[in-house]
Design a protein around this motif. Structure first.
Motif, PDB file in Angstrom:
ATOM      1  N   LEU A  51       0.861  -1.160   0.000  1.00 11.85           N
ATOM      2  CA  LEU A  51       0.000   0.000   0.000  1.00 11.85           C
ATOM      3  C   LEU A  51       0.905   1.219   0.000  1.00 11.85           C
ATOM      4  O   LEU A  51       1.466   1.591   1.003  1.00 11.85           O
ATOM      5  N   PRO A  52       1.071   1.846  -1.143  1.00 11.40           N
ATOM      6  CA  PRO A  52       2.004   2.937  -1.236  1.00 11.40           C
ATOM      7  C   PRO A  52       1.775   3.983  -0.164  1.00 11.40           C
ATOM      8  O   PRO A  52       0.656   4.359   0.117  1.00 11.40           O
ATOM      9  N   GLY A  53       2.853   4.479   0.405  1.00 14.08           N
ATOM     10  CA  GLY A  53       2.744   5.484   1.440  1.00 14.08           C
ATOM     11  C   GLY A  53       2.598   4.903   2.807  1.00 14.08           C
ATOM     12  O   GLY A  53       2.516   5.621   3.788  1.00 14.08           O
TER      13      GLY A  53
ATOM     14  N   VAL B 265       8.626   4.126  14.601  1.00 13.24           N
ATOM     15  CA  VAL B 265      10.071   4.149  14.383  1.00 13.24           C
ATOM     16  C   VAL B 265      10.658   5.491  14.832  1.00 13.24           C
ATOM     17  O   VAL B 265      11.864   5.608  15.033  1.00 13.24           O
ATOM     18  N   ARG B 266       9.807   6.488  14.979  1.00  8.22           N
ATOM     19  CA  ARG B 266      10.227   7.799  15.479  1.00  8.22           C
ATOM     20  C   ARG B 266       9.109   8.339  16.361  1.00  8.22           C
ATOM     21  O   ARG B 266       7.929   8.228  16.008  1.00  8.22           O
TER      22      ARG B 266
ATOM     23  N   TYR C  78       6.274  10.789  -2.192  1.00 10.99           N
ATOM     24  CA  TYR C  78       7.478  10.966  -1.384  1.00 10.99           C
ATOM     25  C   TYR C  78       8.146   9.642  -1.025  1.00 10.99           C
ATOM     26  O   TYR C  78       9.261   9.631  -0.513  1.00 10.99           O
ATOM     27  N   PHE C  79       7.480   8.511  -1.273  1.00 14.45           N
ATOM     28  CA  PHE C  79       8.023   7.214  -0.880  1.00 14.45           C
ATOM     29  C   PHE C  79       8.767   6.517  -2.005  1.00 14.45           C
ATOM     30  O   PHE C  79       9.257   5.413  -1.839  1.00 14.45           O
ATOM     31  N   THR C  80       8.875   7.131  -3.177  1.00 13.24           N
ATOM     32  CA  THR C  80       9.370   6.431  -4.345  1.00 13.24           C
ATOM     33  C   THR C  80      10.890   6.437  -4.462  1.00 13.24           C
ATOM     34  O   THR C  80      11.527   7.450  -4.188  1.00 13.24           O
TER      35      THR C  80
ATOM     36  N   GLY D  35       6.208   7.782  12.084  1.00 11.05           N
ATOM     37  CA  GLY D  35       7.406   8.547  11.778  1.00 11.05           C
ATOM     38  C   GLY D  35       8.085   8.107  10.504  1.00 11.05           C
ATOM     39  O   GLY D  35       9.215   8.520  10.216  1.00 11.05           O
ATOM     40  N   GLN D  36       7.409   7.283   9.705  1.00 13.50           N
ATOM     41  CA  GLN D  36       7.974   6.781   8.454  1.00 13.50           C
ATOM     42  C   GLN D  36       7.784   7.812   7.343  1.00 13.50           C
ATOM     43  O   GLN D  36       7.005   7.616   6.413  1.00 13.50           O
TER      44      GLN D  36
END
Length: 438
Positions: free
Chosen positions: A124-126, A175-176, A384-386, A416-417
């Motif tokens: 699931l992108p993002g 993670v953050r 932004y995830f690419t 936080g990803q």
């Protein structure tokens, strides 16, 4: 006199040819070896034979079928063959359905499956990858595969509703820390606004936030997931994000149904329209006063959560037009890919945002692209995830825009990803924007 002994010589023939009573006799192929050999031959030749007779495998998961390995891959040729052969089995979908039925019927749970992640998101992108417990008579069993951290990848709720398990994991095992994420988000806002550009941050709520009534009574992470929701949104609101929850709730009342499908983690077109209007208003207050939308049909596409359970299912959404001036429909086609910059240009109107706008987002931006292109006349959309767009290319998109809209789904903020909040990205962005102020 000491006599030297000759070293014992090994037989000059293969050990399989020695007499059976010989201590070194080894059969060339034992019964189990022969069975394994025959099974391997059948497994690897069946896909080829089926292909000759016209049978073709189908993609039943959120990925492409494995291609035939190359001889040039060396030893990897042999290690890649099983994956190729498995994907080429035309009856694989029926086998998965049979395994699912057997496991549910006799063991009360779904069969275990490989959880190696994809990702809003990935499968699931993002969204990063993602939550077991038995339900009561009126609460269905929470099933779906477990990931390495013990959370469900898919949470099965009431009446067939499915939820993305990472909604829970993101809040329970970030993670953050959220405070660090929001501090970095404020730093990003300061960098952009100090360069003379407009910055808007909009957060797409998780489906589990907007339609919690169909969640099961128990699932991994339920307590911390539900407990963290209100504080998370309080902090997001305090950081100046556009909060879509009230408008989404109002829209759900208007259409008399949730604005999230039961088997997909993204919102329906009503949600896309809500975000388009809210962001346009944040950029230019009052601009949507003349906007009109009406239903123009429906469309059916594959839902994204069933494949994570080894299944296939569709979702049907209502399709709308969008007439910013109340007359001309400016809605376009939904964009299939924003992993590289996707540009949309239209003639400026007094009722559209005409400044050069970058929508830096995830799969919720892609799902809303039909309507964003109607409300923004000079629009660039980029994920932004690419990995397909480098950091410097993305920063170049920022520098080339007057308005930067950052869209993030709630679970990515909770976890936080967010790859653009690293010190390296923020430092490079600041230098570039300072060099090209607006």
């Amino acid at each position: 006199m000491r006599v030297a002994h000759e070293p014992q010589q090994l037989p000059a023939v293969h050990e399989a040819w020695l007499p059976r009573e010989h201590s070194l006799h080894r059969p060339r192929h034992g019964g189990r070896q022969l069975t394994a050999l025959i099974s391997a031959i059948v497994f690897f030749t069946t896909p080829a034979l089926l292909w000759v007779f016209g049978a073709r495998p189908a993609e039943i998961e959120n990925r492409h079928l494995a291609s035939f390995p190359s001889i040039g891959d060396g030893w990897a040729f042999f290690t890649s063959l099983p994956g190729w052969a498995t994907d080429q089995l035309t009856f694989r979908s029926a086998a998965i359905d049979a395994a699912d039925w057997i496991s549910r019927t006799f063991f009360g749970e779904t069969p275990p499956r490989d959880q190696a992640g994809t990702t809003e998101t990935g499968p699931l992108p993002g969204s990063p990858p993602p939550t077991q417990t038995q339900g009561t008579d009126d609460q269905p069993t929470t099933s779906g595969p477990l990931d390495q951290a013990g959370y469900r990848q898919v949470i099965e709720g009431r009446d067939g509703w499915l939820y993305f398990g990472y909604d829970a994991e993101a809040k329970c095992s970030p993670v953050r820390m959220l405070s660090d994420t929001l501090e970095r988000m404020n730093r990003l806002r300061t960098i952009i606004e100090a360069s003379g550009r407009t910055f808007v941050w909009v957060v797409a709520p998780d489906k589990s936030t907007m339609v919690p009534e169909n969640l099961p009574s128990s699932y991994p992470g339920r307590e911390c997931h539900r407990a963290a929701e209100a504080p998370t949104w309080q902090q997001i609101d305090a950081a100046g994000a556009v909060d879509l929850r009230p408008a989404l709730t109002q829209e759900a009342r208007r259409v008399n149904r949730p604005v999230y499908p039961s088997n997909d983690t993204h919102w329906t077109d009503e949600g896309s329209l809500v975000m388009t209007r809210a962001v346009a208003e944040a950029v230019q207050p009052g601009i949507t006063a003349t906007w009109q939308s009406k239903q123009v049909g429906t469309y059916t596409v594959a839902a994204d959560l069933p494949p994570l359970l080894g299944k296939k299912a569709d979702k049907t959404n209502v399709l709308y037009d969008l007439r910013p001036d109340g007359i001309v429909d400016r809605a376009g086609q939904t964009i299939a890919d924003i992993e590289t910059p996707s540009y949309r240009f239209a003639s400026p109107m007094s009722s559209t945002v005409n400044e050069k706008t970058l929508f830096y987002g995830d799969s919720f931006t892609k799902a809303s692209s039909r309507y964003l292109a109607a409300g923004f006349a000079n629009l660039t959309m980029l994920a932004y995830f690419t990995p397909k767009t480098s950091r410097d290319q993305a920063i170049g998109m920022f520098a080339n825009s007057d308005v930067i809209v950052l869209e993030t789904v709630e679970r990515s903020v909770s976890s936080g990803q967010l790859p653009f909040l690293t010190d390296e990205f923020l430092t490079a962005l600041q230098a570039q924007l300072q060099a090209s102020p607006r």
